[in-house]
Design a protein around this motif. Structure first.
Motif, PDB file in Angstrom:
ATOM      1  N   VAL A  14       0.834  -1.206   0.000  1.00  0.00           N
ATOM      2  CA  VAL A  14       0.000   0.000   0.000  1.00  0.00           C
ATOM      3  C   VAL A  14       0.872   1.261   0.000  1.00  0.00           C
ATOM      4  O   VAL A  14       0.539   2.249  -0.663  1.00  0.00           O
ATOM      5  CB  VAL A  14      -1.007  -0.017   1.172  1.00  0.00           C
ATOM      6  N   SER A 107      15.325   2.768   7.041  1.00  0.00           N
ATOM      7  CA  SER A 107      15.008   4.083   7.623  1.00  0.00           C
ATOM      8  C   SER A 107      13.737   3.941   8.460  1.00  0.00           C
ATOM      9  O   SER A 107      12.621   3.990   7.929  1.00  0.00           O
ATOM     10  CB  SER A 107      14.789   5.123   6.518  1.00  0.00           C
ATOM     11  N   VAL A 109      11.022   5.160  10.969  1.00  0.00           N
ATOM     12  CA  VAL A 109      10.450   6.396  11.505  1.00  0.00           C
ATOM     13  C   VAL A 109      10.251   6.235  13.011  1.00  0.00           C
ATOM     14  O   VAL A 109       9.702   5.230  13.482  1.00  0.00           O
ATOM     15  CB  VAL A 109       9.118   6.727  10.794  1.00  0.00           C
ATOM     16  N   SER A 206      -4.451 -16.901   9.710  1.00  0.00           N
ATOM     17  CA  SER A 206      -3.072 -17.270  10.053  1.00  0.00           C
ATOM     18  C   SER A 206      -3.065 -18.540  10.898  1.00  0.00           C
ATOM     19  O   SER A 206      -2.259 -19.445  10.670  1.00  0.00           O
ATOM     20  CB  SER A 206      -2.387 -16.137  10.816  1.00  0.00           C
ATOM     21  N   PHE A 375      -8.607  -6.752   6.596  1.00  0.00           N
ATOM     22  CA  PHE A 375      -8.024  -5.869   5.580  1.00  0.00           C
ATOM     23  C   PHE A 375      -7.577  -6.641   4.331  1.00  0.00           C
ATOM     24  O   PHE A 375      -7.003  -7.713   4.414  1.00  0.00           O
ATOM     25  CB  PHE A 375      -6.820  -5.120   6.171  1.00  0.00           C
ATOM     26  N   MET A 377      -5.476  -5.917   0.495  1.00  0.00           N
ATOM     27  CA  MET A 377      -4.640  -4.949  -0.222  1.00  0.00           C
ATOM     28  C   MET A 377      -5.471  -4.011  -1.101  1.00  0.00           C
ATOM     29  O   MET A 377      -5.218  -2.811  -1.184  1.00  0.00           O
ATOM     30  CB  MET A 377      -3.641  -5.688  -1.114  1.00  0.00           C
TER      31      MET A 377
HETATM   32  C1  LIG Z   1      -0.059 -13.920   6.589  1.00  0.00           C
HETATM   33  C2  LIG Z   1      -0.856 -12.864   5.887  1.00  0.00           C
HETATM   34  C3  LIG Z   1      -1.512 -13.155   4.701  1.00  0.00           C
HETATM   35  C4  LIG Z   1      -2.246 -12.185   4.023  1.00  0.00           C
HETATM   36  N1  LIG Z   1      -2.880 -12.508   2.870  1.00  0.00           N
HETATM   37  C5  LIG Z   1      -3.549 -11.555   2.176  1.00  0.00           C
HETATM   38  C6  LIG Z   1      -4.170 -11.857   0.921  1.00  0.00           C
HETATM   39  O1  LIG Z   1      -4.159 -13.001   0.452  1.00  0.00           O
HETATM   40  N2  LIG Z   1      -4.798 -10.854   0.253  1.00  0.00           N
HETATM   41  C7  LIG Z   1      -4.871  -9.577   0.748  1.00  0.00           C
HETATM   42  O2  LIG Z   1      -5.423  -8.709   0.085  1.00  0.00           O
HETATM   43  N3  LIG Z   1      -4.328  -9.270   1.952  1.00  0.00           N
HETATM   44  C8  LIG Z   1      -3.671 -10.214   2.683  1.00  0.00           C
HETATM   45  N4  LIG Z   1      -3.108  -9.911   3.892  1.00  0.00           N
HETATM   46  C9  LIG Z   1      -3.415  -8.601   4.534  1.00  0.00           C
HETATM   47  C10 LIG Z   1      -2.648  -7.381   3.986  1.00  0.00           C
HETATM   48  O3  LIG Z   1      -3.106  -7.053   2.706  1.00  0.00           O
HETATM   49  C11 LIG Z   1      -1.153  -7.532   3.949  1.00  0.00           C
HETATM   50  O4  LIG Z   1      -0.690  -7.649   5.273  1.00  0.00           O
HETATM   51  C12 LIG Z   1      -0.412  -6.363   3.288  1.00  0.00           C
HETATM   52  O5  LIG Z   1       0.960  -6.642   3.313  1.00  0.00           O
HETATM   53  C13 LIG Z   1      -0.685  -5.032   3.984  1.00  0.00           C
HETATM   54  O6  LIG Z   1      -0.011  -4.036   3.271  1.00  0.00           O
HETATM   55  P1  LIG Z   1       0.477  -2.663   3.936  1.00  0.00           P
HETATM   56  O7  LIG Z   1       1.307  -1.976   2.889  1.00  0.00           O
HETATM   57  O8  LIG Z   1      -0.654  -1.941   4.537  1.00  0.00           O
HETATM   58  O9  LIG Z   1       1.407  -3.105   5.179  1.00  0.00           O
HETATM   59  P2  LIG Z   1       2.718  -3.991   5.210  1.00  0.00           P
HETATM   60  O10 LIG Z   1       2.820  -4.933   4.085  1.00  0.00           O
HETATM   61  O11 LIG Z   1       2.790  -4.548   6.592  1.00  0.00           O
HETATM   62  O12 LIG Z   1       3.906  -2.936   5.019  1.00  0.00           O
HETATM   63  C14 LIG Z   1       4.245  -2.009   6.002  1.00  0.00           C
HETATM   64  C15 LIG Z   1       5.705  -1.601   5.796  1.00  0.00           C
HETATM   65  O13 LIG Z   1       6.020  -0.573   6.727  1.00  0.00           O
HETATM   66  C16 LIG Z   1       7.311  -0.822   7.270  1.00  0.00           C
HETATM   67  N5  LIG Z   1       7.371  -0.168   8.597  1.00  0.00           N
HETATM   68  C17 LIG Z   1       6.794  -0.559   9.758  1.00  0.00           C
HETATM   69  N6  LIG Z   1       7.065   0.326  10.730  1.00  0.00           N
HETATM   70  C18 LIG Z   1       7.821   1.303  10.170  1.00  0.00           C
HETATM   71  C19 LIG Z   1       8.424   2.498  10.671  1.00  0.00           C
HETATM   72  N7  LIG Z   1       8.280   2.884  11.946  1.00  0.00           N
HETATM   73  N8  LIG Z   1       9.159   3.247   9.817  1.00  0.00           N
HETATM   74  C20 LIG Z   1       9.293   2.899   8.506  1.00  0.00           C
HETATM   75  N9  LIG Z   1       8.749   1.766   7.987  1.00  0.00           N
HETATM   76  C21 LIG Z   1       8.020   1.000   8.815  1.00  0.00           C
HETATM   77  C22 LIG Z   1       7.394  -2.345   7.329  1.00  0.00           C
HETATM   78  O14 LIG Z   1       8.737  -2.780   7.377  1.00  0.00           O
HETATM   79  C23 LIG Z   1       6.675  -2.752   6.044  1.00  0.00           C
HETATM   80  O15 LIG Z   1       7.544  -2.872   4.947  1.00  0.00           O
HETATM   81  C24 LIG Z   1      -2.349 -10.871   4.574  1.00  0.00           C
HETATM   82  C25 LIG Z   1      -1.697 -10.573   5.768  1.00  0.00           C
HETATM   83  C26 LIG Z   1      -0.945 -11.553   6.419  1.00  0.00           C
HETATM   84  C27 LIG Z   1      -0.249 -11.186   7.706  1.00  0.00           C
END
Ligand SMILES: Cc1cc2nc3c(=O)[nH]c(=O)nc-3n(C[C@H](O)[C@H](O)[C@H](O)COP(=O)(O)OP(=O)(O)OC[C@H]3O[C@@H](n4cnc5c(N)ncnc54)[C@H](O)[C@@H]3O)c2cc1C
Length: 454
Positions: A14, A107, A109, A206, A375, A377
C-alpha cells in the motif's frame, strides 16, 4: 510553485501504491522503509499462499508505472505466494520504476510532529510542515514534508497470547518457545516444529494456515502433534464462508481446515482463553483459569496467531482521532468493527474517512484497520488513490467510489447468520450431497459420520 512533498511511512504494497498515485498526481513522494528492502513485512510470511488472486493484488497506478519497464502483468486469476508477490510485483515496482529514486530503506520512523507546534498548540498549526524523524544507522535524520501517509502496517506489533489483550503471565519469559504470526512450518522453521507438540492459538486465517501446515508436517514426521487453542466455544465460526466466499481460495481454506478438524488430525481445545504460560523440563504448560473450568495443556511450542494492533508510539505529537476500541479512524471503525460484522463488505472509503485532525496526515493500509482483521490490499489501493486525489485538490476524484470488495460469505448480519450460528461450517453443502454444510460433506466423503455440526 514547488510541488507538494508527501512522506510515506512504509514500503509495503500500500505504501508503494501511495507513492505511485502521489507521483502520478505530480507531487513528490518520499518513502521511508524500516527494513532493508521494500515489502519487508511480506518477507516474514512469504511462504504463505495468498487467498486473493492477482486481480486484487496489483494497484492500477503501480501497474501504469510498471508497464513501460517491460513488466509482464501476472494472470489475474492466479493466486500468488508471498514470494511471488514480492518477485513479480513489489520488487520490480520498487527497483525498476521511478519509485527507485524515492525509497529510503533501512530508515525507521521514530517520531512525527509539526515543525514548531507541539500537539497542544493550535493557531497556525495547519500551515506548519510535518517533521518526520527517522533512524538509518547513520544517526538521527529528519525530513520535512507537506503531508504524511502512515502505511506502516501492523505486522511488527502482534497481539499477545493473553486473553484480555495483556500478555499472559509468563509469556515474556517463555519467548524462546513462542512464535507470533505465521511461522514457516514446512520450510525454514521445519526443524523447530517437526516431531513436537505445537499449540496454535487463534481463529483467523493465520491460525488456520499454520494448523493445516502442521497437519501436513504430522504426516511427514511422526510425533508432530498440532493442538488448536480457541478462546471461543464454536470452532465452526473459524471455518469461514466456504462456497459463499467471493475469494474462492479463502473459502476453500476454511472448508479444507474443517475437514482436517473433522478427521481428528488436529486436537481442538475450545473455550481456552490463555491466562498463564509456565515452563518445566523444557516444555510449556499453557493454562486457562476461567471461572468455570481452569485447565492446562503441555506443548513444546506455542504459535500465537491472535491478530495485530497498530503501533501508535511514534504518533504522539499528531492529533489523531481513533476509535477507542478498534484503534481505527473514527469514521472507518464502525464499517469494520468485528463486534458488529465480519463480511469484509466494507464500503470503499478514502480521504474523507482516513484524514485526521491534523490536516495532511492520513492513516492507510493495514494500519488504518487498527485491530480489525479483515483488511485486503485492494482496500488499501483504493484508500491511497483517494488520498492522493485529495492532496492534489481533486475533491471529486477523492470522493468517487471505484471499488467493489469481495465478501467473505460469513456475515454476523445478513443472510448466512442462522446457518453459521447453528454450527454449520464452510458454507452450504453442495446441492447433490446430503449434509448440513460443506465441512459435513467433506467429512462424510472421507468416510466419517460428519463434522459434528448440528
Ligand atoms: C499472513 C498474511 C496473509 C495475508 N494474505 C492476504 C491476501 O491473500 N490478500 C490480501 O489482500 N491481503 C492479505 N493480507 C493482509 C494485507 O493485505 C497484507 O498484510 C499487506 O501486506 C498489507 O499491506 P500494507 O502496505 O498496509 O502493510 P505492510 O505490508 O505490513 O507494510 C508495512 C511496511 O512498513 C514498514 N514499517 C513498519 N514500521 C515502520 C516504521 N516505523 N518506519 C518505517 N517503515 C516501517 C514495514 O517494514 C513494512 O515494509 C495478509 C496478511 C498476512 C499477515
Amino acid at each position: 510553485m514547488p510541488t507538494k512533498k508527501v512522506a510515506i511511512i512504509g514500503a509495503g504494497p500500500v505504501g508503494l501504491a501511495a507513492a505511485a498515485h502521489v507521483l502520478e498526481r505530480g507531487m513528490t513522494p518520499i518513502v521511508l522503509e524500516a527494513g532493508p528492502e521494500a515489502g519487508h513485512s511480506i518477507r516474514q510470511w512469504q511462504h504463505v499462499q495468498l487467498f486473493s488472486p492477482w486481480e486484487y493484488n496489483v494497484d492500477k497506478a503501480a501497474a501504469r508505472l510498471l508497464e513501460p519497464t517491460g513488466w509482464n502483468s501476472p494472470d489475474p486469476a492466479i493466486y500468488p505466494t508471498g514470494t511471488e508477490l514480492l518477485e513479480r510485483y513489489i520488487e520490480p515496482l520498487a527497483t525498476k520504476t521511478a519509485l527507485r529514486d524515492v525509497i529510503r530503506t533501512s530508515s525507521r520512523v521514530t517520531a512525527v510532529g509539526r515543525v514548531g507546534f507541539d500537539k497542544a498548540k493550535t493557531r497556525g498549526r495547519e500551515a506548519a510542515p510535518f517533521e518526520i524523524r527517522y533512524q538509518n544507522g547513520k544517526g538521527p535524520e529528519a525530513l520535512r514534508a507537506d503531508a504524511v501517509i502512515d502505511v506502516s502496517g501492523a505486522w511488527s506489533s502482534p497481539n499477545p497470547a493473553g486473553s484480555g489483550g495483556l500478555t499472559a503471565i509468563g509469556e515474556p519469559e517463555a519467548a524462546a518457545q513462542i512464535s507470533y504470526g505465521m511461522p514457516d512450518v514446512l520450510g525454514k522453521e521445519r526443524a523447530r516444529f517437526a516431531g513436537k507438540t505445537v499449540a496454535v492459538l487463534g481463529a483467523g486465517h493465520s491460525a488456520i494456515g499454520t494448523l493445516i501446515d502442521l497437519a501436513t508436517l504430522a504426516q511427514q514426521v511422526p510425533g508432530t502433534r498440532p493442538i488448536w487453542l480457541l478462546r471461543g466455544t464454536n470452532p465452526a465460526k473459524a471455518f469461514g464462508g466456504g462456497a459463499n466466499d467471493k475469494l474462492v481460495a479463502r473459502g476453500e481454506l476454511g472448508t479444507h481446515f474443517a475437514a482436517i478438524v473433522a478427521s481428528g488430525q488436529v486436537l481442538v481445545e475450545t473455550g481456552f482463553p490463555v491466562t498463564t504460560i509456565s515452563q518445566s523440563d523444557g516444555r510449556l504448560r499453557i493454562a486457562t483459569s476461567s471461572a468455570c473450568c481452569g485447565r492446562s495443556i503441555v506443548a513444546d511450542e506455542l504459535v500465537v496467531a491472535t491478530g495485530f494492533r497498530p503501533d501508535l508510539s511514534f504518533l504522539g505529537e499528531i492529533r489523531l482521532r481513533l476509535d477507542p476500541a478498534i484503534e481505527a479512524p473514527v469514521a472507518l471503525a464502525p464499517l469494520i468493527d468485528p463486534n458488529e460484522h465480519s463480511c469484509g463488505t466494507v464500503r470503499p472509503h478514502g480521504a474523507r474517512e482516513l484524514t485526521q485532525d491534523d490536516p495532511g496526515f492520513y492513516l492507510a493500509g493495514m494500519k488504518s484497520y487498527g485491530r480489525a482483521p479483515t483488511f485486503l490490499m485492494i482496500t488499501g489501493y483504493e484508500q491511497v488513490r483517494s488520498i492522493a486525489a485529495d492532496l492534489a485538490g481533486d475533491r471529486e476524484a477523492a470522493e468517487r467510489v471505484e471499488l467493489e470488495l469481495p465478501e467473505t460469505g460469513v456475515c454476523n448480519r445478513g443472510g448466512l447468520e442462522g446457518g453459521v450460528l447453528a454450527g454449520c461450517c464452510g458454507g452450504p453443502a453442495p446441492a447433490s450431497v446430503e449434509a448440513c454444510c460443506a465441512a459435513d460433506a467433506s467429512a462424510k466423503a472421507a468416510g466419517k459420520s460428519g463434522c459434528g455440526c448440528s
